[in-house]
Write an enzyme that holds these catalytic residues in place. Structure first.
Site, PDB file in Angstrom:
ATOM      1  N   HIS A  34       0.828  -1.204   0.000  1.00 50.93           N
ATOM      2  CA  HIS A  34       0.000   0.000   0.000  1.00 50.93           C
ATOM      3  C   HIS A  34       0.863   1.255   0.000  1.00 50.93           C
ATOM      4  O   HIS A  34       2.061   1.178   0.268  1.00 50.93           O
ATOM      5  CB  HIS A  34      -0.887   0.029   1.255  1.00 50.93           C
ATOM      6  CG  HIS A  34      -0.074   0.114   2.504  1.00 50.93           C
ATOM      7  ND1 HIS A  34       0.582  -0.988   3.042  1.00 50.93           N
ATOM      8  CD2 HIS A  34       0.244   1.170   3.304  1.00 50.93           C
ATOM      9  CE1 HIS A  34       1.245  -0.607   4.124  1.00 50.93           C
ATOM     10  NE2 HIS A  34       1.071   0.701   4.306  1.00 50.93           N
ATOM     11  N   HIS A 115       5.329   6.306  -1.296  1.00 51.74           N
ATOM     12  CA  HIS A 115       6.097   5.085  -1.563  1.00 51.74           C
ATOM     13  C   HIS A 115       5.285   3.844  -1.212  1.00 51.74           C
ATOM     14  O   HIS A 115       4.268   3.923  -0.521  1.00 51.74           O
ATOM     15  CB  HIS A 115       7.398   5.089  -0.760  1.00 51.74           C
ATOM     16  CG  HIS A 115       7.177   4.937   0.714  1.00 51.74           C
ATOM     17  ND1 HIS A 115       6.793   5.988   1.523  1.00 51.74           N
ATOM     18  CD2 HIS A 115       7.273   3.851   1.525  1.00 51.74           C
ATOM     19  CE1 HIS A 115       6.668   5.542   2.775  1.00 51.74           C
ATOM     20  NE2 HIS A 115       6.953   4.255   2.795  1.00 51.74           N
TER      21      HIS A 115
END
Length: 172
Positions: A34, A115
């Site tokens: 995620h 990220h």
């Protein structure tokens, strides 16, 4: 109870991230790959409905955004974390800022670095070796994210979805 907000990428990108996470991320079994939009925060049972209502308002203000991973990077020397770098764009920054309004307690302690983590808590030697290999392999993946998820942490430390919000931008 502890909550957080994340965007989940496509199965294709999750599978690629998991091919590394299985070996290099001790949190592999706790949450699927995620991009964190809001770090974990504490909310009691009486307030969570207000949080969900505000997240719906936010989702209605923001359109889907482009997620473009362009390379493998690291947070070293602060931590031995490896990740797929997500290119910053105005849409994801605006969404992140909206999720850190005064309602949500203001801006976070750390700057926002979009990220997807693929490895963490590595020894210095393992970090250097794996980072060198992955940096050369590279990544270039692009997709559109059209929803965000309010997650909560279970007793065993794993995370699950409390509610999903479609980014519509209807209120713009």
């Amino acid at each position: 109870m502890k909550y957080g907000v994340a965007a989940f990428p496509s199965k294709k990108l999750q599978d690629l991230a998991n091919s590394y996470r299985k070996r290099y991320d001790p949190h592999y079994e706790l949450i699927t790959p995620h991009m964190t939009l809001k770090e974990p925060f504490e909310v009691d049972a009486t307030t969570i409905k207000d949080v969900a209502a505000e997240m719906l308002n936010i989702a209605n203000r923001h359109k889907p955004f482009k997620l473009h991973t362009t390379r493998v990077s690291t947070f070293s020397p602060i931590t031995n974390t490896l990740y797929f770098k997500v290119e910053t764009n105005a849409e994801v920054v605006a969404l992140h800022e909206d999720l850190h309004s005064d309602f949500f307690g203001g801006m976070p302690k750390h700057s926002f670095v979009p990220h997807i983590t693929i490895g963490q808590k590595l020894s210095d030697t393992e970090h250097a070796d794996v980072f060198g290999q992955l940096k050369m392999a590279g990544i270039d993946h692009e997709e559109v994210i059209d929803r965000m998820h309010l997650l909560y942490q279970l007793e065993g430390g794993s995370w699950t979805v409390y509610e999903t919000f479609r980014l519509t931008g209807d209120d713009q």
